[in-house]
Design a protein around this motif. Structure first.
Motif, PDB file in Angstrom:
ATOM      1  N   GLU A   1      26.008 -24.119  37.016  1.00  7.98           N
ATOM      2  CA  GLU A   1      24.744 -23.717  36.386  1.00  7.98           C
ATOM      3  C   GLU A   1      24.411 -22.288  36.803  1.00  7.98           C
TER       4      GLU A   1
ATOM      5  N   GLY B   1      21.539 -19.302  36.802  1.00  2.92           N
ATOM      6  CA  GLY B   1      20.123 -18.994  36.589  1.00  2.92           C
ATOM      7  C   GLY B   1      19.177 -19.865  37.384  1.00  2.92           C
ATOM      8  N   THR B   2      19.735 -20.774  38.215  1.00  5.24           N
ATOM      9  CA  THR B   2      18.892 -21.696  38.987  1.00  5.24           C
ATOM     10  C   THR B   2      17.802 -20.957  39.762  1.00  5.24           C
ATOM     11  N   GLU B   3      18.189 -19.891  40.446  1.00  4.58           N
ATOM     12  CA  GLU B   3      17.227 -19.188  41.305  1.00  4.58           C
ATOM     13  C   GLU B   3      16.561 -18.010  40.599  1.00  4.58           C
TER      14      GLU B   3
ATOM     15  N   GLN C   1      27.098  -5.953  32.521  1.00  2.28           N
ATOM     16  CA  GLN C   1      28.524  -5.893  32.900  1.00  2.28           C
ATOM     17  C   GLN C   1      29.272  -7.003  32.167  1.00  2.28           C
TER      18      GLN C   1
ATOM     19  N   TRP D   1      32.198  -9.340  32.508  1.00  2.14           N
ATOM     20  CA  TRP D   1      33.149  -9.872  33.497  1.00  2.14           C
ATOM     21  C   TRP D   1      34.211 -10.693  32.776  1.00  2.14           C
TER      22      TRP D   1
ATOM     23  N   HIS E   1      36.986 -13.573  33.387  1.00  7.01           N
ATOM     24  CA  HIS E   1      37.392 -14.608  34.344  1.00  7.01           C
ATOM     25  C   HIS E   1      38.882 -14.916  34.217  1.00  7.01           C
TER      26      HIS E   1
ATOM     27  N   HIS F   1      29.276 -16.699  46.708  1.00  4.11           N
ATOM     28  CA  HIS F   1      28.447 -15.829  45.873  1.00  4.11           C
ATOM     29  C   HIS F   1      26.951 -15.958  46.185  1.00  4.11           C
TER      30      HIS F   1
ATOM     31  N   THR G   1      24.257 -13.125  47.602  1.00  4.78           N
ATOM     32  CA  THR G   1      23.174 -12.652  46.723  1.00  4.78           C
ATOM     33  C   THR G   1      21.840 -13.359  46.965  1.00  4.78           C
TER      34      THR G   1
ATOM     35  N   GLN H   1      18.487 -13.815  47.264  1.00  6.80           N
ATOM     36  CA  GLN H   1      17.512 -12.747  46.984  1.00  6.80           C
ATOM     37  C   GLN H   1      16.456 -12.602  48.073  1.00  6.80           C
TER      38      GLN H   1
ATOM     39  N   ARG I   1      17.878 -12.618  35.682  1.00  5.68           N
ATOM     40  CA  ARG I   1      19.205 -12.699  35.061  1.00  5.68           C
ATOM     41  C   ARG I   1      19.135 -13.411  33.710  1.00  5.68           C
TER      42      ARG I   1
ATOM     43  N   PHE J   1      27.165 -10.361  32.262  1.00  4.61           N
ATOM     44  CA  PHE J   1      26.118 -10.390  33.276  1.00  4.61           C
ATOM     45  C   PHE J   1      25.032  -9.412  32.847  1.00  4.61           C
TER      46      PHE J   1
ATOM     47  N   PHE K   1      19.021  -4.832  42.101  1.00  5.70           N
ATOM     48  CA  PHE K   1      20.382  -5.048  41.624  1.00  5.70           C
ATOM     49  C   PHE K   1      21.381  -4.305  42.517  1.00  5.70           C
TER      50      PHE K   1
ATOM     51  N   LEU L   1      33.611 -14.235  44.298  1.00  7.65           N
ATOM     52  CA  LEU L   1      33.726 -14.203  42.828  1.00  7.65           C
ATOM     53  C   LEU L   1      34.907 -13.352  42.389  1.00  7.65           C
TER      54      LEU L   1
HETATM   55  C1  HEM Z   1      31.306 -13.261  37.102  1.00  8.35           C
HETATM   56  C2  HEM Z   1      30.060 -12.904  37.345  1.00  8.35           C
HETATM   57  C3  HEM Z   1      29.040 -13.843  37.921  1.00  8.35           C
HETATM   58  C4  HEM Z   1      29.002 -15.206  37.883  1.00  8.35           C
HETATM   59  C5  HEM Z   1      29.988 -16.170  37.237  1.00  8.35           C
HETATM   60  C6  HEM Z   1      27.806 -15.605  38.590  1.00  8.35           C
HETATM   61  C7  HEM Z   1      27.417 -16.921  38.771  1.00  8.35           C
HETATM   62  C8  HEM Z   1      26.349 -17.335  39.546  1.00  8.35           C
HETATM   63  C9  HEM Z   1      26.013 -18.700  39.835  1.00  8.35           C
HETATM   64  C10 HEM Z   1      26.785 -19.914  39.333  1.00  8.35           C
HETATM   65  C11 HEM Z   1      24.911 -18.696  40.623  1.00  8.35           C
HETATM   66  C12 HEM Z   1      24.193 -19.920  41.239  1.00  8.35           C
HETATM   67  C13 HEM Z   1      23.022 -20.435  40.460  1.00  8.35           C
HETATM   68  C14 HEM Z   1      21.878 -19.478  40.278  1.00  8.35           C
HETATM   69  O1  HEM Z   1      20.995 -19.330  41.138  1.00  8.35           O
HETATM   70  O2  HEM Z   1      21.886 -18.844  39.231  1.00  8.35           O
HETATM   71  C15 HEM Z   1      24.540 -17.313  40.808  1.00  8.35           C
HETATM   72  C16 HEM Z   1      23.466 -16.888  41.534  1.00  8.35           C
HETATM   73  C17 HEM Z   1      23.085 -15.581  41.658  1.00  8.35           C
HETATM   74  N1  HEM Z   1      23.778 -14.472  41.210  1.00  8.35           N
HETATM   75 FE1  HEM Z   1      25.492 -14.476  40.188  1.00  8.35          FE
HETATM   76  N2  HEM Z   1      27.164 -14.488  39.042  1.00  8.35           N
HETATM   77  C18 HEM Z   1      27.883 -13.383  38.656  1.00  8.35           C
HETATM   78  C19 HEM Z   1      27.609 -12.056  38.930  1.00  8.35           C
HETATM   79  C20 HEM Z   1      26.503 -11.632  39.612  1.00  8.35           C
HETATM   80  C21 HEM Z   1      26.171 -10.263  39.884  1.00  8.35           C
HETATM   81  C22 HEM Z   1      27.007  -9.052  39.464  1.00  8.35           C
HETATM   82  C23 HEM Z   1      24.981 -10.254  40.547  1.00  8.35           C
HETATM   83  C24 HEM Z   1      24.154  -9.097  41.064  1.00  8.35           C
HETATM   84  C25 HEM Z   1      24.646  -7.945  41.469  1.00  8.35           C
HETATM   85  C26 HEM Z   1      24.565 -11.629  40.695  1.00  8.35           C
HETATM   86  C27 HEM Z   1      23.398 -12.041  41.277  1.00  8.35           C
HETATM   87  C28 HEM Z   1      23.046 -13.352  41.509  1.00  8.35           C
HETATM   88  C29 HEM Z   1      21.807 -13.751  42.179  1.00  8.35           C
HETATM   89  C30 HEM Z   1      20.693 -12.832  42.633  1.00  8.35           C
HETATM   90  C31 HEM Z   1      21.839 -15.154  42.283  1.00  8.35           C
HETATM   91  C32 HEM Z   1      20.788 -16.068  42.917  1.00  8.35           C
HETATM   92  C33 HEM Z   1      21.012 -16.091  44.430  1.00  8.35           C
HETATM   93  C34 HEM Z   1      19.882 -16.784  45.161  1.00  8.35           C
HETATM   94  O3  HEM Z   1      18.809 -16.174  45.337  1.00  8.35           O
HETATM   95  O4  HEM Z   1      20.102 -17.952  45.541  1.00  8.35           O
HETATM   96  N3  HEM Z   1      25.515 -12.439  40.125  1.00  8.35           N
HETATM   97  N4  HEM Z   1      25.422 -16.502  40.152  1.00  8.35           N
END
Ligand code: HEM
Length: 294
Positions: free
Chosen positions: A132, A134-136, A165, A167, A169, A204, A208, A210, A221, A236, A246, A264
Motif C-alpha cells: 500500500e 500513501g498510508t502515512e 520522478q 521509477w 521497477h 524504505h 523516510t 517523516q 504523495r 512518484f 522532499f 528500494l
Molecule cells: C520506487 C519508488 C517508491 C516506492 C515504490 C515507494 C513506496 C512506498 C511505500 C510502499 C511506503 C509505505 C506506505 C506509506 O506510508 O505510503 C512508502 C512510504 C513513504 N515514502 Fe516512498 N516509495 C518510493 C519513493 C519515494 C521517494 C523518492 C520518496 C521521497 C524522497 C518517498 C517518500 C516516502 C515517505 C515520506 C513515506 C512515508 C514514511 C513515513 O512517514 O512512515 N518515497 N513509500
C-alpha cells in the motif's frame, strides 16, 4: 478553504496521463502561459511550470529551483528538465486520451510534447510490488499544511511545489525474493501493512519516517503505478509548500546523512527527476497574476 489546484488534494484517480513539454525557442513565454491557463482547470487537468519556462519570465518564484542529481554505489538519481508538466486525472482512459490530444493541439504553437506516461490506480492504491502506498500521507488540514504554500502574497498563496520522478521497477528481481526480504525492503509487512520495528536501517519507511526529521519532513504523495508493454514502475509525485522536506527525505534515501542507502534501489531506479511550480486557482482557472498574466 484553499485556492490550490483541487486535484492535488484529492485522492489519486483511477487513471492518469502525465505529459511533459519543452518550450519552443521562438515561443513568447507570456502567450504560452495564456495557452496553459485556457486548458488547466486544476481539478481534472493540473499544471506545473518548470524552470525552462519560468526563467524566460521577469518574475522569480521564491523557493523554485532545479532538481539536482544524486549518485552513489548502486544508484543514480537523474535530473531531467521540462518546461511544463500536465497531470490529467479521470476514470475513463479513452477520455484521457482525447483530452491529451486536445491539450497537445492547444499548446502546440508554444510547446513540444516530449513524453507521455499512462498511469493507473492498482487495487486499493498499491504500488505494483503489492505494498500500500500513501498510508502515512497527511490528510485534511495537515495535507494543506504539508503540500500547499500558505502566505499573504496574492498569486503565490495556494500554489505548490511538486517533484516528479518516473521509477522503473525490476519486478522479476523483487518477486524472486521471499516475503521477509521484500517486507524488509519496504519496512512494512505486506500481510497487514504494519511497520516492522526490527527492519534494517535501509528499509524504505525507516529512511523516510517523516516525523524523524528536524524539522519534520511531511510531503503530500500522489504517486501512481505506470506500465508500458512489460516495463513498469511508479510515477512518484510529491507536493510540498517548498522542496525542503522532499530534499531532506531524498538525502537520507541516498545515504547523505549516515551512509545507508534506501533498499528500494535494489529493485527500482528513477529515470527522470524534475521540479515544477503549480500555480493557485482563481475563478476555476490558473491564477498566473504573479507572473504578469491576468
Ligand atoms: C520506487 C519508488 C517508491 C516506492 C515504490 C515507494 C513506496 C512506498 C511505500 C510502499 C511506503 C509505505 C506506505 C506509506 O506510508 O505510503 C512508502 C512510504 C513513504 N515514502 Fe516512498 N516509495 C518510493 C519513493 C519515494 C521517494 C523518492 C520518496 C521521497 C524522497 C518517498 C517518500 C516516502 C515517505 C515520506 C513515506 C512515508 C514514511 C513515513 O512517514 O512512515 N518515497 N513509500
Amino acid at each position: 478553504m484553499t485556492n490550490a489546484q483541487v486535484g492535488i488534494l484529492e485522492d489519486i484517480p483511477n487513471h492518469a496521463r502525465y505529459m511533459t513539454f519543452s518550450l519552443l525557442p521562438k515561443s513568447n513565454p507570456h502567450d504560452s502561459l495564456k495557452a496553459i491557463k485556457a486548458i488547466a482547470d486544476g481539478k481534472k487537468i493540473i499544471a506545473g511550470l518548470g524552470t525552462p519556462l519560468l526563467n524566460r519570465l521577469d518574475k522569480k518564484i521564491d523557493g523554485m529551483r532545479d532538481f539536482t542529481p544524486h549518485s552513489g554505489p548502486g544508484f543514480f538519481v537523474p535530473a531531467t528538465s521540462a518546461a511544463l508538466w500536465i497531470w490529467i486525472r479521470g476514470d475513463d482512459r479513452g477520455e484521457l486520451f482525447h483530452w491529451s490530444q486536445q491539450i497537445e493541439q492547444s499548446l502546440g504553437q508554444y510547446f513540444h510534447l516530449d513524453a507521455i506516461i499512462d498511469a493507473f490506480q492498482y487495487q486499493d492504491s498499491r504500488d505494483l510490488t503489492g505494498y500500500e502506498d500513501g498510508t502515512e500521507n497527511p490528510e485534511g488540514d495537515d495535507a494543506i499544511q504539508a503540500g500547499i504554500v500558505q502566505n499573504t502574497v496574492s498569486g503565490l498563496n495556494g500554489s505548490s511545489f511538486v517533484c516528479v520522478q518516473q521509477w522503473v521497477h525490476d519486478l522479476s528481481h523483487f518477486k524472486s525474493m521471499n516475503t521477509t526480504e521484500q517486507d524488509h525492503i519496504i519496512g512494512r509487512r505486506i500481510s497487514d501493512n504494519e511497520e516492522i520495528d526490527e527492519a534494517p536501517a535501509s528499509a524504505h519507511v525507516k529512511r523516510t519516517a517523516q516525523e524523524d526529521f528536524e524539522p519534520e519532513a511531511f510531503i503530500l504523495r500522489r504517486s501512481m503505478p505506470w506500465s508500458e508493454g512489460q516495463t513498469a514502475g511508479l510515477v512518484f509525485v510529491a507536493f510540498g509548500h517548498s522542496f525542503d522536506a522532499f530534499e531532506a527525505l531524498l538525502n537520507r534515501m541516498t545515504g547523505k546523512d549516515d551512509g545507508v542507502t534506501d533498499a528500494l534501489f535494489t529493485f527500482s531506479q528513477p529515470k527522470t527527476g524534475s521540479y515544477f511550480w503549480c500555480p493557485p486557482i482563481k475563478n476555476e482557472q490558473l491564477d498566473l497574476s504573479y507572473l504578469g498574466v491576468e
